[in-house]
Each structure stands twice: as structure tokens, then as C-alpha cells.
Design a protein around this motif. Structure first.
Motif, short mmCIF file in Angstrom:
data_model
loop_
_atom_site.label_atom_id
_atom_site.label_comp_id
_atom_site.label_asym_id
_atom_site.label_seq_id
_atom_site.Cartn_x
_atom_site.Cartn_y
_atom_site.Cartn_z
N LEU A 55 0.85 -1.18 0.00
CA LEU A 55 0.00 0.00 0.00
C LEU A 55 0.89 1.24 0.00
CD1 LEU A 55 -3.13 0.53 2.22
CD2 LEU A 55 -1.53 2.37 1.86
N LEU A 56 0.57 2.19 -0.87
CA LEU A 56 1.25 3.49 -0.93
C LEU A 56 0.23 4.59 -0.64
CD1 LEU A 56 3.47 3.22 -4.12
CD2 LEU A 56 4.27 3.43 -1.78
N CYS A 57 0.58 5.49 0.27
CA CYS A 57 -0.35 6.55 0.66
C CYS A 57 0.43 7.86 0.82
CB CYS A 57 -1.01 6.16 1.98
SG CYS A 57 -2.32 7.26 2.53
N PHE A 58 -0.17 8.97 0.38
CA PHE A 58 0.45 10.29 0.42
C PHE A 58 -0.39 11.25 1.26
CE2 PHE A 58 1.77 8.28 -3.49
CZ PHE A 58 3.11 8.56 -3.56
N GLU A 59 0.28 12.18 1.91
CA GLU A 59 -0.41 13.28 2.58
C GLU A 59 -0.66 14.40 1.57
OE1 GLU A 59 0.91 13.46 7.10
OE2 GLU A 59 2.62 13.65 5.74
N PRO A 77 -8.69 20.20 2.70
CA PRO A 77 -7.48 20.86 3.21
C PRO A 77 -6.47 19.89 3.82
CG PRO A 77 -9.33 21.24 4.68
CD PRO A 77 -9.88 20.54 3.47
N ARG A 78 -6.94 18.76 4.31
CA ARG A 78 -6.04 17.78 4.95
C ARG A 78 -6.60 16.39 4.70
NH1 ARG A 78 -1.79 16.79 7.87
NH2 ARG A 78 -1.81 15.76 9.87
N PHE A 79 -5.74 15.49 4.24
CA PHE A 79 -6.18 14.13 3.95
C PHE A 79 -4.99 13.22 3.76
CE2 PHE A 79 -5.65 16.35 -0.03
CZ PHE A 79 -5.02 15.44 -0.86
N ALA A 80 -5.24 11.94 3.82
CA ALA A 80 -4.27 10.90 3.47
C ALA A 80 -4.84 10.21 2.25
CB ALA A 80 -4.09 9.92 4.63
N TYR A 81 -4.07 10.19 1.17
CA TYR A 81 -4.54 9.67 -0.12
C TYR A 81 -3.90 8.32 -0.43
CZ TYR A 81 -4.77 9.05 -5.16
OH TYR A 81 -4.95 8.53 -6.41
N ILE A 82 -4.71 7.30 -0.55
CA ILE A 82 -4.24 5.97 -0.91
C ILE A 82 -4.09 5.93 -2.42
CG2 ILE A 82 -4.76 3.50 -0.92
CD1 ILE A 82 -6.59 4.20 1.58
N ASP A 83 -2.85 5.87 -2.88
CA ASP A 83 -2.60 5.84 -4.31
C ASP A 83 -2.79 4.45 -4.88
OD1 ASP A 83 -1.46 7.26 -6.75
OD2 ASP A 83 -0.18 5.49 -6.59
N ARG A 84 -2.33 3.43 -4.14
CA ARG A 84 -2.51 2.06 -4.63
C ARG A 84 -2.40 1.07 -3.49
NH1 ARG A 84 0.79 1.96 -9.46
NH2 ARG A 84 0.37 4.15 -9.36
N ILE A 85 -3.26 0.07 -3.58
CA ILE A 85 -3.23 -1.10 -2.72
C ILE A 85 -3.32 -2.29 -3.67
CG2 ILE A 85 -5.73 -0.87 -2.32
CD1 ILE A 85 -3.52 -2.56 0.23
N ALA A 99 -5.37 -5.68 6.72
CA ALA A 99 -4.31 -5.42 7.70
C ALA A 99 -3.50 -4.19 7.31
CB ALA A 99 -3.41 -6.64 7.84
N LEU A 100 -3.18 -4.04 6.04
CA LEU A 100 -2.46 -2.86 5.57
C LEU A 100 -3.30 -1.60 5.78
CD1 LEU A 100 -0.76 -4.29 2.38
CD2 LEU A 100 0.44 -3.26 4.33
N TYR A 101 -4.59 -1.67 5.44
CA TYR A 101 -5.45 -0.51 5.64
C TYR A 101 -5.53 -0.13 7.11
CZ TYR A 101 -7.54 0.68 1.13
OH TYR A 101 -7.76 1.15 -0.14
N GLU A 102 -5.73 -1.10 8.00
CA GLU A 102 -5.83 -0.81 9.43
C GLU A 102 -4.53 -0.20 9.95
OE1 GLU A 102 -8.52 -0.74 11.24
OE2 GLU A 102 -9.80 -1.66 9.71
N ASP A 103 -3.40 -0.73 9.51
CA ASP A 103 -2.10 -0.18 9.89
C ASP A 103 -1.96 1.25 9.39
OD1 ASP A 103 0.59 -0.62 11.05
OD2 ASP A 103 1.27 -0.44 8.97
N MET A 104 -2.37 1.49 8.14
CA MET A 104 -2.29 2.84 7.59
C MET A 104 -3.26 3.78 8.32
SD MET A 104 -3.75 5.29 5.50
CE MET A 104 -4.99 4.34 4.70
N PHE A 105 -4.48 3.32 8.64
CA PHE A 105 -5.44 4.15 9.38
C PHE A 105 -4.81 4.59 10.72
CE2 PHE A 105 -9.31 1.76 7.44
CZ PHE A 105 -9.22 2.51 6.28
N ASN A 106 -4.17 3.66 11.42
CA ASN A 106 -3.53 4.00 12.69
C ASN A 106 -2.41 5.02 12.48
OD1 ASN A 106 -5.16 2.32 14.22
ND2 ASN A 106 -3.80 0.57 13.98
N HIS A 107 -1.62 4.82 11.45
CA HIS A 107 -0.54 5.76 11.13
C HIS A 107 -1.12 7.14 10.80
CE1 HIS A 107 3.59 6.64 10.03
NE2 HIS A 107 3.21 7.07 8.85
#
Length: 159
Positions: A55-59, A77-85, A99-107
Motif C-alpha cells: 500500500l502506498l499513501c500520500f499526505e 485541506p487535509r487528507f491521506a490519499y491511498i494511491d494504490r493497494i 491489515a495494511l489498511y488498518e495499519d495505515m489508518f492507525n498511522h
């Protein structure tokens, strides 16, 4: 340890690149240098070796020019963008994407984000991704037709 989530920067990227490019219809084809650059600019770049899923995600502050990312940047104005899973065919059904999504949500929460954004192909359709995101609580917030002819649905989830 099997199915351990690791930073992509610590993994062999050749199998990660092969996994990505095996799913270019759903995401987009990448070259190794582009993948390395994306990992360097992402606030979340993790996967399960050996190239089972990633999973790749950008602010919103990322120097990223994807038209989908820009769509969210113009509206939030503020978000975390999932580019690809991407989960490899042989690894599906093991809960790796969840599991990757839950880990990223926590991050994302730790970094103060309250909105997670992504897009899912509407044309060509991706019903598996639609169902997955609906189960996780993502909601439809927009639609666009991209220059390559794909139509995407934009989704967000409030954390």
C-alpha cells in the motif's frame, strides 16, 4: 515471520514492481525509479513480503501530481490519499489488504488525519475493490473521467 508488515524501503523492490505491473489495468504501470520516488515521497509505504501485498499513501502536502490526488487536494485541506493497494492473486483472502489498511489508518490518526481518500475504477469496473472499500466504511464523494479514458469514483473515509 509470515505476513509481517514492513516498510517498502526495506524490501526487495523487484517483486513489488512486478506485482504492481501485473495489476497495471487497475492502477498504472511503473518503472523502478518511479516506484522508488513514490516510496520516498509517501507518508505510508508498506507491504508484506515476498511481494504478497503493498500500500502506498500520500499526505496532502506531497509533491505528487496524479490527477486523482489533485482532485482531493483541490477539495480537502487535509487528507491521506491511498494511491494504490495491491494484493497478489495467491495472497488474496488472507486479510492482508485489510491489515495494511488498518495499519495505515492507525498511522494516519497518529499524524492527525481525519480523512482518508482513494479512488476506485468505475470503468473498467472493479467490483472487488468496490465491495472491499464499502466494508471499510468508505463513501462516494465524486466521479471523474481521466485522460486515459478510465472513469473513477472518488471515495473518503472519516477516521
Amino acid at each position: 515471520m509470515p505476513n509481517t508488515i514492513s516498510d517498502l524501503s526495506t524490501l526487495d523492490l523487484d517483486p513489488v514492481l512486478a506485482l504492481n505491473n501485473a495489476h497495471e489495468k487497475e492502477t498504472s504501470r511503473l518503472e523502478l525509479g518511479t516506484l522508488e520516488s513514490m516510496i520516498g515521497g509517501a507518508f505510508y509505504a508498506r507491504g508484506v513480503a515476498p511481494a504478497k501485498a503493498f500500500l502506498l499513501c500520500f499526505e496532502e502536502t506531497a509533491a505528487y501530481t496524479s490527477p486523482n490526488f489533485i482532485w482531493f487536494k483541490d477539495r480537502y485541506p487535509r487528507f491521506a490519499y491511498i494511491d494504490r493497494i495491491i494484493t497478489g492473486k495467491e495472497a488474496r483472502g488472507q486479510g492482508l489488504a485489510r491489515a495494511l489498511y488498518e495499519d495505515m489508518f492507525n498511522h494516519a490518526r497518529e499524524r492527525g488525519h481525519t480523512v482518508v481518500a482513494c479512488e476506485v475504477n468505475a470503468d473498467p469496473p472493479n467490483p472487488g475493490s468496490d465491495a472491499f472499500h464499502a466494508k471499510l466504511g468508505f463513501e462516494h464523494v465524486g466521479t471523474a473521467t481521466l485522460a486515459n479514458g478510465k472513469t473513477v469514483r472518488y471515495l473518503t473515509k472519516t477516521l
